[in-house]
Design an enzyme around this catalytic site. Structure first.
Site, short mmCIF file in Angstrom:
data_model
loop_
_atom_site.label_atom_id
_atom_site.label_comp_id
_atom_site.label_asym_id
_atom_site.label_seq_id
_atom_site.Cartn_x
_atom_site.Cartn_y
_atom_site.Cartn_z
N ARG A 1 32.58 2.25 -34.48
CA ARG A 1 32.41 0.79 -34.49
C ARG A 1 33.62 0.15 -35.17
NH1 ARG A 1 29.24 -0.53 -37.88
NH2 ARG A 1 28.50 1.47 -38.65
N TYR B 1 33.28 2.96 -26.75
CA TYR B 1 32.60 3.79 -27.73
C TYR B 1 31.21 3.26 -28.12
CZ TYR B 1 30.84 5.79 -31.85
OH TYR B 1 29.96 6.38 -32.70
N SER C 1 25.09 3.80 -42.07
CA SER C 1 25.53 4.71 -41.02
C SER C 1 26.02 6.03 -41.60
CB SER C 1 26.66 4.06 -40.21
OG SER C 1 26.20 2.84 -39.68
N ALA C 2 25.62 7.10 -40.95
CA ALA C 2 26.00 8.46 -41.35
C ALA C 2 25.59 8.79 -42.78
CB ALA C 2 27.50 8.69 -41.14
N CYS C 3 24.42 8.29 -43.19
CA CYS C 3 23.90 8.58 -44.54
C CYS C 3 22.54 9.26 -44.49
CB CYS C 3 23.84 7.32 -45.38
SG CYS C 3 25.48 6.73 -45.83
N GLY C 4 22.16 9.79 -43.32
CA GLY C 4 21.00 10.68 -43.32
C GLY C 4 19.73 10.20 -42.64
N ASN D 1 33.11 11.42 -36.33
CA ASN D 1 32.06 10.54 -35.79
C ASN D 1 31.70 10.95 -34.36
OD1 ASN D 1 30.22 8.36 -36.00
ND2 ASN D 1 31.62 7.04 -34.85
N SER D 2 31.89 12.21 -34.01
CA SER D 2 31.45 12.66 -32.69
C SER D 2 29.93 12.61 -32.64
CB SER D 2 31.98 14.06 -32.39
OG SER D 2 31.61 14.96 -33.41
N ARG D 3 29.39 12.43 -31.45
CA ARG D 3 27.96 12.12 -31.34
C ARG D 3 27.31 12.85 -30.17
NH1 ARG D 3 25.64 7.98 -35.00
NH2 ARG D 3 27.43 7.47 -36.29
N HIS E 1 17.72 -1.56 -39.83
CA HIS E 1 18.47 -0.32 -39.59
C HIS E 1 17.71 0.83 -40.26
CE1 HIS E 1 22.71 1.77 -39.86
NE2 HIS E 1 22.03 2.19 -38.83
N LYS F 1 23.11 -1.52 -31.54
CA LYS F 1 23.39 -2.34 -32.72
C LYS F 1 23.52 -3.82 -32.37
CE LYS F 1 22.82 0.98 -35.35
NZ LYS F 1 23.62 1.96 -35.98
N ASN G 1 14.04 17.08 -48.90
CA ASN G 1 13.76 15.67 -49.21
C ASN G 1 12.27 15.34 -49.10
OD1 ASN G 1 16.47 15.18 -49.69
ND2 ASN G 1 16.90 14.55 -47.58
N ASN H 1 18.62 12.82 -39.93
CA ASN H 1 18.18 14.02 -40.63
C ASN H 1 16.81 13.84 -41.26
OD1 ASN H 1 20.24 16.46 -41.00
ND2 ASN H 1 21.37 14.58 -40.63
N ASP I 1 16.88 5.37 -36.11
CA ASP I 1 17.98 4.43 -36.41
C ASP I 1 17.54 2.98 -36.57
OD1 ASP I 1 20.88 4.31 -36.81
OD2 ASP I 1 20.95 3.12 -34.98
P1 GTP Z 1 23.97 6.86 -38.00
O1 GTP Z 1 23.56 7.49 -36.71
O2 GTP Z 1 25.43 6.60 -38.09
O3 GTP Z 1 23.19 5.63 -38.32
O4 GTP Z 1 23.75 7.98 -39.16
P2 GTP Z 1 22.44 8.56 -39.87
O5 GTP Z 1 22.04 7.66 -41.00
O6 GTP Z 1 21.39 8.88 -38.87
O7 GTP Z 1 23.00 9.91 -40.56
P3 GTP Z 1 22.73 11.44 -40.18
O8 GTP Z 1 21.31 11.84 -40.40
O9 GTP Z 1 23.30 11.72 -38.86
O10 GTP Z 1 23.60 12.18 -41.32
C1 GTP Z 1 24.97 11.93 -41.46
C2 GTP Z 1 25.60 12.97 -42.33
O11 GTP Z 1 24.93 13.08 -43.57
C3 GTP Z 1 25.59 14.37 -41.71
O12 GTP Z 1 26.84 14.97 -41.91
C4 GTP Z 1 24.52 15.09 -42.47
O13 GTP Z 1 24.77 16.45 -42.53
C5 GTP Z 1 24.58 14.43 -43.85
N1 GTP Z 1 23.25 14.45 -44.50
C6 GTP Z 1 22.09 14.00 -43.98
N2 GTP Z 1 21.06 14.19 -44.83
C7 GTP Z 1 21.59 14.76 -45.94
C8 GTP Z 1 21.03 15.18 -47.18
O14 GTP Z 1 19.84 15.08 -47.44
N3 GTP Z 1 21.91 15.70 -48.09
C9 GTP Z 1 23.24 15.83 -47.83
N4 GTP Z 1 24.02 16.34 -48.77
N5 GTP Z 1 23.79 15.44 -46.66
C10 GTP Z 1 22.99 14.91 -45.72
C1 SPV Z 2 25.74 3.62 -36.75
O1 SPV Z 2 26.97 3.52 -36.94
O2 SPV Z 2 24.91 3.19 -37.57
C2 SPV Z 2 25.25 4.31 -35.54
C3 SPV Z 2 26.21 4.66 -34.51
O3 SPV Z 2 24.05 4.50 -35.39
S1 SPV Z 2 26.64 3.31 -33.53
O4 SPV Z 2 25.74 3.26 -32.39
O5 SPV Z 2 28.02 3.54 -33.07
O6 SPV Z 2 26.55 2.09 -34.28
MN MN Z 3 22.86 3.83 -37.27
#
Ligand code: GTP
Ligand code: SPV
Ligand code: MN
Length: 588
Positions: A69, A197, A248-251, A369-371, A226, A206, A499, A254, A277
């Site tokens: 983004r 992208y 974003s990308a904070c878990g 940020n590969s998906r 979000h 989004k 968790n 997962n 999400d």
């Molecule tokens: P977006 O799709 O961008 O919104 O991301 P998201 O919030 O869904 O994040 P995602 O679950 O894909 O996790 C992003 C990164 O955080 C990955 O590299 C995971 O391995 C890492 N991660 C997720 N959960 C944990 C956790 O509990 N502990 C740690 N140390 N890393 C984590």
């Molecule tokens: C984010 O960045 O929070 C995502 C990926 O979920 S995107 O769809 O590119 O916004």
């Molecule tokens: Mn997201």
């Protein structure tokens, strides 16, 4: 496909602008999707992967300058500048339309324009909304087909109504200098140009489901957030649902799919995924807060996803999935990314398509940020309520960020108003999900900084108002941090499936089944109340350390919050200033 005059008039206007060579209505049929996929494979836009190992799966590479983004090129265009607020880029709608009309003029003269009608939310849900995206990208069509409910059913749901989001997208020349992701909430309109992208071009995600929908929710009395949504089933078979907002990308993905630790599995705990999400939340007839997942797929971060960290996500990608910017493993025509396993292919192409040897190269093979774009129904733990038109009732709302220090493992807000304060002061280290520096701590209220489609001060007020309407039926609010590090920079808390141990405490708090300790920032667990049974290397002292509230760091935090709050001027609700003053006082 439709006789809706609002739709037809708009289509004529857009066609006159972009002057497409051909126009194709996307009806969402399997035949049409298969045909489009064949075309994309023939043109090289998609690479067909090993159909025995990964049936229905393909690989796509975006342009190297177009991998995330672009927040600095994302605009909220409101008639009055102050209505976009201090956290959004703003331009006058007429000025922006004019500028973009020049870029869109004739842009599809040698291309096909695909018309994608789609529903965000289950077809027939009172909480769902319809959008139409016009695009010149088959990749977008195929992704939207996974991520949303595409086709005639969405148009039927719309009927003769004018209430649909008008999305226009063109890859144009993927020119970074002329890349614009523009939203006009007052016109229900999104125009996106010069990107191919994910979050920039899958306009249902989004752009609509957060930026436009947050504005709609404000006007109509609901919330677009979000947030992941997950159900936790206890040994008695009772399921409690929680919604959690992490940047974003904070878990989120997962947590949404976590696999319970063995001790919990043995007792009979289960976890069910509703969304990973985005959550749309409405007050139901019973006065509680109900959430639907407006999406129908996962656009998940690939790196770090493996059988140990997130087996359910990995298993979701085993069929009918589109991979973007991962490694192409030429040894068996499959995919690979950092953190998938310890056996990177020697004979491979990196995310840009260059020869890459995973055993010898010192460069990463997959983009950070590969998906993957995977259908939600592939997920082994998808909730039976995933497509329930009423959604699921939310017991707890959880905020969380990526903080090496300061934020403890978990704490609970004193009440809704304090919870809104806790959400509003969220901060997190930036990630590769957006272009720009990675690892910089920034304020990201409710994980919505890049996604709030109106003035963030008004957004905070909307949260406070929702709390007043919910009264004593309001979900309890918590904050978590899985990312606290030791002096060597290693994560202290094992995270991922573990968790659930923290969620367990959260649910117990919602049920009034466990006590808490009052700290200056909120209620914390007694260290012995976090179940560490079967958890190697973690003692009660580790938990104590993870829960430690460092008053000096929090005083610095207060200074940062003051600076952030100052941006909002008199549109910051007075309740939040009072909360800040109270926190400062409690810190002494
Ligand atoms: P977006 O799709 O961008 O919104 O991301 P998201 O919030 O869904 O994040 P995602 O679950 O894909 O996790 C992003 C990164 O955080 C990955 O590299 C995971 O391995 C890492 N991660 C997720 N959960 C944990 C956790 O509990 N502990 C740690 N140390 N890393 C984590
Ligand atoms: C984010 O960045 O929070 C995502 C990926 O979920 S995107 O769809 O590119 O916004
Ligand atoms: Mn997201």
């Amino acid at each position: 496909m439709t006789s809706n005059q609002h739709v037809l008039r708009w289509l004529e206007e857009m066609k006159a602008l972009v002057k497409p060579m051909n126009v194709v209505w996307v009806d969402g049929s399997r035949e049409q999707m298969a045909d489009l996929k064949r075309q994309a494979i023939a043109s090289g836009e998609l690479i067909e992967l090993n159909q025995d190992l990964l049936p229905g799966c393909t690989l796509h590479r975006t342009a190297p300058n177009d991998v995330a983004r672009v927040e600095h090129r994302t605009f909220i265009c409101t008639r009055k500048k102050e209505d976009a607020g201090p956290t959004n880029n703003w331009e006058d709608p007429q000025v922006m339309y004019e500028k973009l009309r020049k870029l869109f003029n004739g842009v599809m003269h040698d291309r096909t324009m695909y018309i994608i009608p789609y529903s965000m939310g289950p077809i027939g849900s009172p909480y769902s909304k319809v959008g139409i995206e016009l695009t010149d990208s088959i990749y977008v069509v195929l992704n939207m087909d996974i991520m949303t409910r595409v086709g005639k059913a969405a148009l039927d749901q719309l009927g003769d109504s004018n209430d649909f989001v008008r999305g226009l997208h063109s890859k144009a020349d993927i020119d970074e200098e002329n890349r614009y992701i523009c939203h006009v909430p007052e016109d229900n309109t999104i125009w996106s140009i010069n990107s191919g992208y994910g979050g920039n071009v899958l306009l249902g995600k989004k752009c609509f489901a957060l930026r436009i929908a947050s504005y709609q929710g404000w006007k109509e009395g609901w919330m677009a957030e979000h947030m992941l949504i997950l159900g936790i089933e206890n040994p008695k078979g009772e399921i409690k649902y929680v919604a959690a907002a992490f940047p974003s990308a904070c878990g989120k993905t997962n947590l949404a799919m976590l696999i319970p630790p063995e001790v919990y599995q043995k007792k009979g705990y289960k976890v069910w995924t509703v969304g990973d999400d985005i959550a749309w939340m409405n007050i139901g007839k019973d006065g509680r807060l109900w959430a639907i997942n407006p999406e129908s797929g996962f656009f998940g971060v690939a790196p770090g996803t493996n059988m140990k960290s997130n087996a359910n996500a990995l298993l979701s990608t085993k069929k009918n999935t589109i991979f973007t910017n991962v490694v192409h493993n030429l040894e068996n025509n499959t995919v690979w990314w950092e953190g998938l396993d310890k056996n990177p292919p020697e004979h491979a192409l990196d995310w840009q398509g260059n020869p890459w040897n995973g055993k010898t190269s010192d460069k990463k093979g997959a983009h950070p940020n590969s998906r993957f774009t995977a259908p939600a129904i592939n997920c082994p733990c998808i909730s039976s309520e995933f497509a329930n038109p009423q959604g699921v009732p939310i017991s707890a709302i959880i905020f969380g960020g990526r903080r090496a220090k300061t934020a403890p493992l978990v704490y609970q807000a004193k009440d809704w108003e304090h919870g809104v304060f806790v959400g509003s002061i969220m901060a997190s280290e930036t990630t590769a999900a957006a272009t720009g520096a990675v690892g910089v701590v920034r304020r990201d209220p409710m994980a919505m900084l890049p996604f709030c489609g109106y003035h963030m001060g008004d957004y905070f007020q909307h949260w406070l108002d929702m709390g007043k309407k919910l009264g004593d039926k309001a979900p309890k609010i918590f904050n978590v941090n899985w990312f606290r590090t030791d002096d060597n920079g290693n994560f202290i808390w094992p995270g991922f499936g573990e968790n659930l141990r923290v969620l367990d405490w959260i649910i117990q708090r919602c049920e009034g089944a466990v006590d808490a300790v009052e700290t200056p920032i909120g209620y914390e667990p007694k260290p012995e109340d976090i179940n560490i049974e079967g958890l190697e290397g973690i003692t009660e002292d580790t938990i104590k350390n993870l829960l430690y509230v460092d008053k000096n760091l929090w005083k610095e935090e207060v200074a940062g919050i003051k600076e952030f709050y100052a941006k909002f001027g008199d549109r910051l609700p007075k309740e939040l200033n009072a909360q800040l003053a109270a926190l400062e006082q409690r810190l002494g």
